[in-house]
Design an enzyme around this catalytic site. Structure first.
Site, PDB file in Angstrom:
ATOM      1  CE1 TYR A 169      -3.969   2.152   0.783  1.00 33.06           C
ATOM      2  CE2 TYR A 169      -2.543   3.169   2.426  1.00 33.06           C
ATOM      3  CZ  TYR A 169      -3.707   3.177   1.676  1.00 33.06           C
ATOM      4  OH  TYR A 169      -4.609   4.206   1.825  1.00 33.06           O
ATOM      5  CE  LYS A 173      -3.504   4.937  -1.441  1.00 31.29           C
ATOM      6  NZ  LYS A 173      -4.542   5.497  -2.299  1.00 31.29           N
TER       7      LYS A 173
HETATM    8  P1  NAP Z   1     -13.266   2.425   1.165  1.00 31.96           P
HETATM    9  O1  NAP Z   1     -14.306   2.916   2.107  1.00 31.96           O
HETATM   10  O2  NAP Z   1     -12.792   1.026   1.296  1.00 31.96           O
HETATM   11  O3  NAP Z   1     -13.795   2.688  -0.342  1.00 31.96           O
HETATM   12  C1  NAP Z   1     -12.989   2.290  -1.417  1.00 31.96           C
HETATM   13  C2  NAP Z   1     -13.653   2.655  -2.714  1.00 31.96           C
HETATM   14  O4  NAP Z   1     -12.796   2.237  -3.781  1.00 31.96           O
HETATM   15  C3  NAP Z   1     -14.989   1.975  -2.911  1.00 31.96           C
HETATM   16  O5  NAP Z   1     -15.878   2.885  -3.519  1.00 31.96           O
HETATM   17  C4  NAP Z   1     -14.668   0.829  -3.864  1.00 31.96           C
HETATM   18  O6  NAP Z   1     -15.751   0.516  -4.745  1.00 31.96           O
HETATM   19  C5  NAP Z   1     -13.561   1.450  -4.690  1.00 31.96           C
HETATM   20  N1  NAP Z   1     -12.727   0.441  -5.342  1.00 31.96           N
HETATM   21  C6  NAP Z   1     -11.997  -0.535  -4.761  1.00 31.96           C
HETATM   22  N2  NAP Z   1     -11.398  -1.281  -5.705  1.00 31.96           N
HETATM   23  C7  NAP Z   1     -11.773  -0.764  -6.900  1.00 31.96           C
HETATM   24  C8  NAP Z   1     -11.480  -1.094  -8.251  1.00 31.96           C
HETATM   25  N3  NAP Z   1     -10.678  -2.123  -8.577  1.00 31.96           N
HETATM   26  N4  NAP Z   1     -12.024  -0.331  -9.233  1.00 31.96           N
HETATM   27  C9  NAP Z   1     -12.839   0.687  -8.921  1.00 31.96           C
HETATM   28  N5  NAP Z   1     -13.158   1.044  -7.671  1.00 31.96           N
HETATM   29  C10 NAP Z   1     -12.626   0.314  -6.675  1.00 31.96           C
HETATM   30  O7  NAP Z   1     -11.960   3.345   1.225  1.00 31.96           O
HETATM   31  P2  NAP Z   1     -11.737   4.862   1.703  1.00 31.96           P
HETATM   32  O8  NAP Z   1     -11.222   4.795   3.077  1.00 31.96           O
HETATM   33  O9  NAP Z   1     -12.887   5.696   1.367  1.00 31.96           O
HETATM   34  O10 NAP Z   1     -10.482   5.224   0.773  1.00 31.96           O
HETATM   35  C11 NAP Z   1     -10.599   5.977  -0.424  1.00 31.96           C
HETATM   36  C12 NAP Z   1      -9.196   6.358  -0.881  1.00 31.96           C
HETATM   37  O11 NAP Z   1      -8.552   7.094   0.157  1.00 31.96           O
HETATM   38  C13 NAP Z   1      -8.305   5.159  -1.164  1.00 31.96           C
HETATM   39  O12 NAP Z   1      -7.448   5.437  -2.246  1.00 31.96           O
HETATM   40  C14 NAP Z   1      -7.497   5.033   0.124  1.00 31.96           C
HETATM   41  O13 NAP Z   1      -6.276   4.383  -0.097  1.00 31.96           O
HETATM   42  C15 NAP Z   1      -7.329   6.490   0.470  1.00 31.96           C
HETATM   43  N6  NAP Z   1      -7.005   6.740   1.871  1.00 31.96           N
HETATM   44  C16 NAP Z   1      -7.883   6.345   2.853  1.00 31.96           C
HETATM   45  C17 NAP Z   1      -7.531   6.612   4.169  1.00 31.96           C
HETATM   46  C18 NAP Z   1      -8.420   6.233   5.322  1.00 31.96           C
HETATM   47  O14 NAP Z   1      -7.988   6.407   6.472  1.00 31.96           O
HETATM   48  N7  NAP Z   1      -9.638   5.752   5.102  1.00 31.96           N
HETATM   49  C19 NAP Z   1      -6.338   7.261   4.482  1.00 31.96           C
HETATM   50  C20 NAP Z   1      -5.493   7.633   3.460  1.00 31.96           C
HETATM   51  C21 NAP Z   1      -5.838   7.375   2.156  1.00 31.96           C
HETATM   52  P3  NAP Z   1     -16.533  -0.901  -4.756  1.00 31.96           P
HETATM   53  O15 NAP Z   1     -16.860  -1.254  -3.350  1.00 31.96           O
HETATM   54  O16 NAP Z   1     -17.710  -0.613  -5.611  1.00 31.96           O
HETATM   55  O17 NAP Z   1     -15.606  -1.898  -5.348  1.00 31.96           O
END
Ligand code: NAP
Length: 259
Positions: A169, A173
């Protein structure tokens, strides 16, 4: 020809998003859903993508439509180049253009490196990093031709600081940060800005999957002593799509956490 400061001041640097067409990948929940909502509230027509969660994206669509926003859901697996090509073609055909791309879709498959399989590595690279290449590649020529575009990719504090059990991961990033800075240089003179947002720990399903003890330890280290909200990340994205003179940057939204 150089632009004088006076001329720049005459241009309103914060534009409303009416008439803009935005793609948000992974808009079915969490951070992507909040980004879709905030862009729609500010007048953009938002195309939110999902991969495996058609029901969840329907819920997002309902909220946005109830607020009077314009939202359309499309299925696309960002790790598949054909899918992002089809997505871009369909958006151009239906909505006439693409002004904004938010690369938000992402996954984790946490293991210590010793226990990480080749599949754990490849799966995360394919979604988080190749997915950013695929979606961006599918829209960039169009943005270059229209001399206008905004690309924002969601990186992470883990790309800046690393994290135990997240070599895959973290590599994606950190890769996003290099990608962002390089593409920003290539497109700065073409009306396109390319930026990243580095969230800290945000209260979404992704973080809920972490062991409670690990999460409690992290929150203890956050100067603000809480997880961030998805909407707080979305505010930073909104700023970057409205700003004209900001490119190649990574904005941290992490409650003051520097590990
Ligand atoms: P999340 O709740 O797990 O949501 C992930 C989203 O990505 C879902 O809408 C999922 O859609 C979609 N996704 C996953 N695999 C995919 C694929 N192969 N093609 C298209 N869509 C896909 O995650 P989140 O926490 O909101 O994170 C969103 C972004 O922020 C990510 O890039 C994550 O790395 C980043 N981020 C998150 C955090 C945190 O603390 N949460 C911190 C830093 C960065 P489906 O379910 O429809 O597949």
């Amino acid at each position: 020809m150089t632009t004088t400061v006076f001329e720049v001041e005459k241009v309103n640097s914060l534009k409303p998003l009416e008439g803009k067409v935005a793609i948000v990948t992974g808009a079915s929940r969490g951070i992507g859903a909040e980004i879709a909502k905030v862009l729609a509230r500010n007048g953009a027509t938002v195309i939110g993508t999902y991969n495996n969660s058609p029901k969840q994206i329907e819920d997002v669509a309902k909220v946005i439509e109830e607020e009077g926003g314009k939202f359309h859901a499309l299925q696309a697996d960002v790790s598949v180049f054909d899918d992002t090509e089809k997505l871009a073609t369909e958006v151009k055909e239906k909505f006439g253009k693409i002004d904004i791309l938010i690369n938000n879709a992402g996954i984790t498959k946490d293991r210590t490196f010793k226990n990480m399989s080749k599949e754990d590595w490849d799966t995360v690279i394919n979604v988080n990093l190749n997915g950013v290449f695929n979606a961006t590649k599918s829209v960039i020529q169009h943005m270059l031709e229209q001399n206008d575009g905004r690309i924002v990719t969601i990186s992470s504090i883990v790309g800046q600081a690393g994290a135990f059990g997240q070599t895959n991961y973290s590599a994606t990033k950190a890769g996003i940060l290099g990608f962002t800075k390089s593409l920003a240089l290539e497109t700065a003179s073409k009306g396109i800005t390319v930026n990243a947002v580095c969230p800290g720990y945000i209260g979404t399903e992704m973080v809920a999957a972490m062991p409670e003890k690990v999460l409690n330890n992290i929150v203890e280290k956050v100067p603000m002593k809480r997880l961030g909200l998805p909407s707080e990340v979305a505010q930073a994205v909104l700023y970057l799509v409205q700003a004209d003179y900001v490119t190649g940057q990574a904005i941290a939204v992490n409650g003051g956490l520097y590990m």
